[in-house]
Scaffold this motif. Structure first.
Motif, PDB file in Angstrom:
ATOM      1  N   ASP A  57       1.028  -1.190   0.656  1.00 30.77           N
ATOM      2  CA  ASP A  57       0.258   0.153   0.059  1.00 30.77           C
ATOM      3  C   ASP A  57       0.487   1.386   0.202  1.00 30.77           C
ATOM      4  O   ASP A  57       0.607   2.215  -0.791  1.00 30.77           O
ATOM      5  CB  ASP A  57      -1.011  -0.100   1.151  1.00 30.77           C
ATOM      6  CG  ASP A  57      -2.276  -1.031   0.547  1.00 30.77           C
ATOM      7  OD1 ASP A  57      -2.379  -1.068  -0.054  1.00 30.77           O
ATOM      8  OD2 ASP A  57      -2.854  -1.576   2.161  1.00 30.77           O
ATOM      9  N   GLY A  58       1.594   1.440   0.922  1.00 32.54           N
ATOM     10  CA  GLY A  58       2.638   2.552   0.854  1.00 32.54           C
ATOM     11  C   GLY A  58       4.284   2.383   0.396  1.00 32.54           C
ATOM     12  O   GLY A  58       4.165   1.253  -0.469  1.00 32.54           O
ATOM     13  N   PRO A  59       5.277   3.384   0.659  1.00 34.68           N
ATOM     14  CA  PRO A  59       6.302   3.289  -0.042  1.00 34.68           C
ATOM     15  C   PRO A  59       6.676   1.956   0.647  1.00 34.68           C
ATOM     16  O   PRO A  59       7.206   2.504   2.095  1.00 34.68           O
ATOM     17  CB  PRO A  59       6.868   4.656   0.494  1.00 34.68           C
ATOM     18  CG  PRO A  59       6.767   5.665   1.599  1.00 34.68           C
ATOM     19  CD  PRO A  59       4.696   4.729   1.091  1.00 34.68           C
ATOM     20  N   VAL A  60       7.832   1.835   0.317  1.00 34.12           N
ATOM     21  CA  VAL A  60       8.315   0.050   0.621  1.00 34.12           C
ATOM     22  C   VAL A  60       9.712   0.348   0.133  1.00 34.12           C
ATOM     23  O   VAL A  60      10.316   0.499  -0.780  1.00 34.12           O
ATOM     24  CB  VAL A  60       8.277  -0.744  -0.005  1.00 34.12           C
ATOM     25  CG1 VAL A  60       8.933  -1.893   0.732  1.00 34.12           C
ATOM     26  CG2 VAL A  60       7.124  -1.435   0.614  1.00 34.12           C
ATOM     27  N   LYS A 120      10.288   4.384  -6.998  1.00 32.97           N
ATOM     28  CA  LYS A 120      10.357   6.246  -7.461  1.00 32.97           C
ATOM     29  C   LYS A 120      11.937   6.902  -6.749  1.00 32.97           C
ATOM     30  O   LYS A 120      11.577   8.205  -7.364  1.00 32.97           O
ATOM     31  CB  LYS A 120       9.723   6.735  -6.053  1.00 32.97           C
ATOM     32  CG  LYS A 120       8.310   5.779  -6.344  1.00 32.97           C
ATOM     33  CD  LYS A 120       7.963   6.322  -7.510  1.00 32.97           C
ATOM     34  CE  LYS A 120       6.288   5.986  -7.770  1.00 32.97           C
ATOM     35  NZ  LYS A 120       5.242   6.515  -8.971  1.00 32.97           N
ATOM     36  N   VAL A 130      13.179   2.798  -3.430  1.00 36.04           N
ATOM     37  CA  VAL A 130      11.840   3.414  -2.866  1.00 36.04           C
ATOM     38  C   VAL A 130      10.926   2.990  -3.604  1.00 36.04           C
ATOM     39  O   VAL A 130      11.401   3.489  -5.016  1.00 36.04           O
ATOM     40  CB  VAL A 130      11.756   4.966  -2.309  1.00 36.04           C
ATOM     41  CG1 VAL A 130      10.333   5.213  -1.507  1.00 36.04           C
ATOM     42  CG2 VAL A 130      12.850   4.771  -1.284  1.00 36.04           C
ATOM     43  N   GLN A 156       6.676   2.545  -4.825  1.00 31.47           N
ATOM     44  CA  GLN A 156       5.424   3.312  -4.827  1.00 31.47           C
ATOM     45  C   GLN A 156       4.850   2.875  -5.917  1.00 31.47           C
ATOM     46  O   GLN A 156       5.382   2.849  -7.139  1.00 31.47           O
ATOM     47  CB  GLN A 156       5.807   3.929  -3.992  1.00 31.47           C
ATOM     48  CG  GLN A 156       4.585   5.016  -3.097  1.00 31.47           C
ATOM     49  CD  GLN A 156       4.053   6.281  -2.437  1.00 31.47           C
ATOM     50  OE1 GLN A 156       5.792   6.843  -3.187  1.00 31.47           O
ATOM     51  NE2 GLN A 156       3.471   6.427  -1.672  1.00 31.47           N
ATOM     52  N   GLY A 157       3.767   2.036  -5.635  1.00 34.42           N
ATOM     53  CA  GLY A 157       3.082   1.753  -6.622  1.00 34.42           C
ATOM     54  C   GLY A 157       3.554   0.842  -7.396  1.00 34.42           C
ATOM     55  O   GLY A 157       2.653   0.637  -9.079  1.00 34.42           O
ATOM     56  N   LYS A 162       4.896   5.154   7.811  1.00 37.26           N
ATOM     57  CA  LYS A 162       5.545   5.795   6.674  1.00 37.26           C
ATOM     58  C   LYS A 162       5.964   5.627   5.794  1.00 37.26           C
ATOM     59  O   LYS A 162       5.523   5.113   4.402  1.00 37.26           O
ATOM     60  CB  LYS A 162       6.115   7.170   7.275  1.00 37.26           C
ATOM     61  CG  LYS A 162       5.388   7.937   8.494  1.00 37.26           C
ATOM     62  CD  LYS A 162       5.932   8.667   8.491  1.00 37.26           C
ATOM     63  CE  LYS A 162       5.135  10.177   9.612  1.00 37.26           C
ATOM     64  NZ  LYS A 162       6.471  10.701  10.623  1.00 37.26           N
ATOM     65  N   ILE A 163       6.857   4.675   5.989  1.00 33.95           N
ATOM     66  CA  ILE A 163       7.007   3.992   5.462  1.00 33.95           C
ATOM     67  C   ILE A 163       7.719   2.303   5.751  1.00 33.95           C
ATOM     68  O   ILE A 163       8.333   1.677   7.037  1.00 33.95           O
ATOM     69  CB  ILE A 163       9.041   4.768   4.663  1.00 33.95           C
ATOM     70  CG1 ILE A 163       9.120   3.904   3.550  1.00 33.95           C
ATOM     71  CG2 ILE A 163       9.783   4.854   5.710  1.00 33.95           C
ATOM     72  CD1 ILE A 163      10.877   4.515   2.549  1.00 33.95           C
ATOM     73  N   TYR A 167       9.066  10.668   2.138  1.00 35.26           N
ATOM     74  CA  TYR A 167       8.405   9.706   2.392  1.00 35.26           C
ATOM     75  C   TYR A 167       7.780   9.865   3.809  1.00 35.26           C
ATOM     76  O   TYR A 167       7.325   8.894   4.227  1.00 35.26           O
ATOM     77  CB  TYR A 167       8.984   8.521   1.369  1.00 35.26           C
ATOM     78  CG  TYR A 167       9.177   8.110   0.337  1.00 35.26           C
ATOM     79  CD1 TYR A 167       8.495   8.324  -0.425  1.00 35.26           C
ATOM     80  CD2 TYR A 167      10.882   9.133   0.366  1.00 35.26           C
ATOM     81  CE1 TYR A 167       8.741   7.644  -1.500  1.00 35.26           C
ATOM     82  CE2 TYR A 167      10.640   8.551  -1.470  1.00 35.26           C
ATOM     83  CZ  TYR A 167      10.059   8.397  -1.890  1.00 35.26           C
ATOM     84  OH  TYR A 167       9.568   8.475  -3.685  1.00 35.26           O
TER      85      TYR A 167
END
Length: 107
Positions: free
Chosen positions: A19-22, A86, A79, A81-82, A51-52, A105
């Motif tokens: 779901d979020g930034p990794v 990114k 990083v 995201q989606g 958050k991350i 992030y």
């Protein structure tokens, strides 16, 4: 708290479908700078829970992903995201520098 890890078999679920930034830390056991940056990433993860997400990926055990994401030197952090890369960070950096690179992030 140590960062979780991901592998070729769990990468889609852990990283691309998250779901979020990794942040994926591409590292290897024999890499000195990788061992220095690991605890810093653990701190960033602990201080920014929710958050991350920080995951480690051993390039020796998962060479297919290292090749796919063109990892030519380690430590390398990407990083996602989606499902897309990114941000890319190459090399060991002090915590404040990593936090600056990741500011988008962490806020």
């Amino acid at each position: 708290m140590t960062a979780n890890s991901t592998t070729s078999s769990t990468f889609q679920q852990d990283v691309l479908d998250a779901d979020g930034p990794v942040l994926v830390d591409f590292w290897a056991e024999w890499c000195g700078p990788c061992r220095m940056v690991g605890p810093v990433l653990d701190e960033i993860q602990a201080e920014n829970a929710g958050k991350i997400t920080v995951l480690k990926l051993n390039v020796d055990e998962n060479p297919d992903l290292a090749m796919q994401y063109q990892i030519t030197s380690i430590p390398a952090m990407k990083v996602f995201q989606g499902g897309e890369v990114k941000t890319t960070i190459i090399g060991a950096k002090p915590k404040f520098a990593l936090e600056q690179d990741l500011a988008a992030y962490l806020s």
